[in-house]
Enzyme design. Sequence first.
Site, short mmCIF file in Angstrom:
data_model
loop_
_atom_site.label_atom_id
_atom_site.label_comp_id
_atom_site.label_asym_id
_atom_site.label_seq_id
_atom_site.Cartn_x
_atom_site.Cartn_y
_atom_site.Cartn_z
CG ASP A 63 1.32 -4.67 0.63
OD1 ASP A 63 1.23 -4.76 -0.61
OD2 ASP A 63 0.36 -4.78 1.40
CG HIS A 119 -3.28 -5.25 0.70
ND1 HIS A 119 -1.96 -5.32 0.32
CD2 HIS A 119 -3.95 -6.07 -0.14
CE1 HIS A 119 -1.85 -6.17 -0.69
NE2 HIS A 119 -3.04 -6.63 -0.99
#
Length: 333
Positions: free
Chosen positions: A159, A187
């Site tokens: 990410d 996440h």
Amino acid sequence: MTEAIRVVVTGAAGQIAYSLLYMIARGEVFGKDQPLILHLLDIPPMAGVLEGVVMELADCALPLLQEVIPTTDPKVAFKDVSAAFLVGAMPRKEGMERKDLLSANVKIFKVQGQALNEFAKKDVKVLVVGNPANTNALVCANYAPSIPKENFSAMTRLDQNRATSQIAAKLGVPIAAVSNIIIWGNHSSTQYPDAGQGKVFINDVWKSVTEVLNDTSFLQGPFIDIVQKRGAAVIASRKMSSAMSAAKSACDHMHDWWNGTAPGKFVSMGVFSDGSYGTPKDVVFSFPVEIKNKQWKIVQGLTIDGFSKSKLDITGNELREERDEALSVLESN
């Protein structure tokens, strides 16, 4: 010659591992002078595919790779390992409730935690890649009480890499010119990509990303949406989930954990929360960290505005719910 270290990769016959194993064995994680013994773990139905992976590793003729041990037995897989990439997990299937996904993964990470506890080195560094990564890491650590909780982390580096790439593209600068972009929380689609602390190297000086970009509406809107939904976008286009980029991010995560971060630079890791920035304790929460001597430390003293605080609350609440659901599954097992 330096003594070889043992590194285990689970889900070793899968898509992510196919890229990951080559990067590790080339020396991109632990160093170009660090010999390796790779332990490859997968489930029995994948044993044949695993043999093909072993053949390919042999055919790469990688100088650092001393031995490859394919196995379906966690006792063999985790024996004396110094680092673990836990890639294998039960993927979410259509119509599957989150609790069902957590239940399936609790069983997997319970077994792996117990094997780590019994067979791995006590200073092993454990990176959980398989989703839901944050809560899988929490479960795994729960079953490995002889290993410090600080030695378990979940991957949010993918990410961070996605977010950094978006900022670099928006500013028209190389990737290396952007640093300190943060991923907070889970996440998942509740994660908070934060460019508010970011720096960009422009005109021979490091400047604030927010000042140079001067576009709050982008940073609080499209930027967050793009990063949160990037995995789904890759699946929609590729018809398969992120593999090459996930493998590269796992390497980045473990490389920095092993070798440390440069002064003034921080990276995002899912680690056990101590309540910093008002986050819930005892969940695996992604924070900005600095690393020295293989020990991470949450970066303190960052300014969190009202918008950011609201985003931290949302992702923190989701992680608290996941933790409680996982613990209820643990208690019923």
